[in-house]
Design a protein around this motif. Sequence first.
Motif, PDB file in Angstrom:
ATOM      1  N   THR A  85      13.968 -10.904 -11.798  1.00  0.00           N
ATOM      2  CA  THR A  85      13.748 -12.080 -12.647  1.00  0.00           C
ATOM      3  C   THR A  85      14.058 -13.348 -11.864  1.00  0.00           C
ATOM      4  N   GLY A  86      13.283 -14.376 -12.139  1.00  0.00           N
ATOM      5  CA  GLY A  86      13.619 -15.706 -11.670  1.00  0.00           C
ATOM      6  C   GLY A  86      14.595 -16.345 -12.634  1.00  0.00           C
ATOM      7  N   TRP A  87      15.259 -17.397 -12.203  1.00  0.00           N
ATOM      8  CA  TRP A  87      16.186 -18.135 -13.064  1.00  0.00           C
ATOM      9  C   TRP A  87      16.313 -19.570 -12.561  1.00  0.00           C
ATOM     10  N   GLY A  88      16.909 -20.410 -13.377  1.00  0.00           N
ATOM     11  CA  GLY A  88      17.197 -21.784 -12.986  1.00  0.00           C
ATOM     12  C   GLY A  88      18.605 -22.142 -13.401  1.00  0.00           C
ATOM     13  N   GLN A  89      19.155 -23.195 -12.801  1.00  0.00           N
ATOM     14  CA  GLN A  89      20.499 -23.644 -13.170  1.00  0.00           C
ATOM     15  C   GLN A  89      20.580 -25.164 -13.059  1.00  0.00           C
ATOM     16  N   VAL A  90      21.256 -25.755 -14.037  1.00  0.00           N
ATOM     17  CA  VAL A  90      21.419 -27.206 -14.086  1.00  0.00           C
ATOM     18  C   VAL A  90      22.900 -27.532 -14.010  1.00  0.00           C
ATOM     19  N   TYR A  91      23.269 -28.361 -13.041  1.00  0.00           N
ATOM     20  CA  TYR A  91      24.654 -28.806 -12.872  1.00  0.00           C
ATOM     21  C   TYR A  91      24.728 -30.321 -13.009  1.00  0.00           C
ATOM     22  N   GLN A  92      25.904 -30.786 -13.422  1.00  0.00           N
ATOM     23  CA  GLN A  92      26.190 -32.210 -13.357  1.00  0.00           C
ATOM     24  C   GLN A  92      26.740 -32.503 -11.960  1.00  0.00           C
ATOM     25  N   ASN A  93      26.310 -33.608 -11.387  1.00  0.00           N
ATOM     26  CA  ASN A  93      26.784 -33.977 -10.054  1.00  0.00           C
ATOM     27  C   ASN A  93      28.032 -34.849 -10.112  1.00  0.00           C
ATOM     28  N   ASN A  94      28.066 -35.771 -11.060  1.00  0.00           N
ATOM     29  CA  ASN A  94      29.218 -36.680 -11.163  1.00  0.00           C
ATOM     30  C   ASN A  94      30.107 -36.254 -12.323  1.00  0.00           C
ATOM     31  N   PRO A  95      31.346 -35.845 -12.074  1.00  0.00           N
ATOM     32  CA  PRO A  95      32.206 -35.296 -13.128  1.00  0.00           C
ATOM     33  C   PRO A  95      32.715 -36.357 -14.093  1.00  0.00           C
ATOM     34  N   GLN A 109       7.561 -19.949 -13.411  1.00  0.00           N
ATOM     35  CA  GLN A 109       6.728 -18.948 -12.737  1.00  0.00           C
ATOM     36  C   GLN A 109       7.530 -18.202 -11.679  1.00  0.00           C
ATOM     37  N   THR A 110       7.273 -16.898 -11.577  1.00  0.00           N
ATOM     38  CA  THR A 110       7.798 -16.092 -10.467  1.00  0.00           C
ATOM     39  C   THR A 110       6.629 -15.369  -9.814  1.00  0.00           C
TER      40      THR A 110
END
Length: 267
Positions: A85-95, A109-110
């Motif tokens: 499976t493909g996946w994605g991830q979202v992070y905050q850069n500035n805490p 899409q994969t």
Amino acid sequence: MNKKLNKHRKASIKLKRRLVFSLFFGYLALFPAPSTALTMTLENMVTDMQNPHQRLPNGVPDSYDWFRHPIIQQRTPPDGFKAITGWGQVYQNNPGKDVQQKIEIRNFQTYIIDNNFNVQKIQSTDSVTGGIYEPSYINNESTFASIIATPAGSTLAQLVGEHPFQFWPKAGRVNFPNDNPIIGIIVTVEARLLPIEKFKNVPSAPVFILSVGADYWKTTTSAWDEYHSSKGIATGRFKLLTQDWHCYTMTTMTKAPPQLAHTAFAC
């Protein structure tokens, strides 16, 4: 007296209807008809994998091999592994920033590339699911993520402070074909942040970054067990999220073969 009351009731009903229509069409305005799908060539994807992240993911231990730059971990499936499976991830850069931000996701899409340079799309969807995780993914524990489908068919998710949002196709993992050996994996997705008036032209607004990747699994239903039944394939480059649609990609190809170098892959 009754006539006056009836007039007031009718006026009140009309006002309520106007408010409902106004809210409904205002909501739809956030999700206009889909624009033309974005594309990226394999050559550009390979170049992206060779560059450091545009921003670093907040909270990720700097000992992690994907903290500063993309990483390829497992190009080919281990013996006994049948699914992917493909996946994605979202992070905050500035805490430490107040977060009321939502992300819109579409065209996940994969693709796999075999040793004859045939390309096969094995996952393709606008519908994703996911969860809210610790930045280190400790014990792979997650909490509920607020996710809805939009009128345009894309997926909308609420981001939560300094905790990353990881997502994957709602239909789940898929078996990969065994016809020919796999020499490359590609994952692509389109994403954007929904406009928020309070953050307009504010220098200290939250900064979010997104990357995509993929995992091999023993089966489509294997439970997570400290990476015995799953192996990371690769993590792509973290790139900035904005209010415009952008394409985010990952590939395990370290060099684009001439047959595919200029092929435009739909995000």
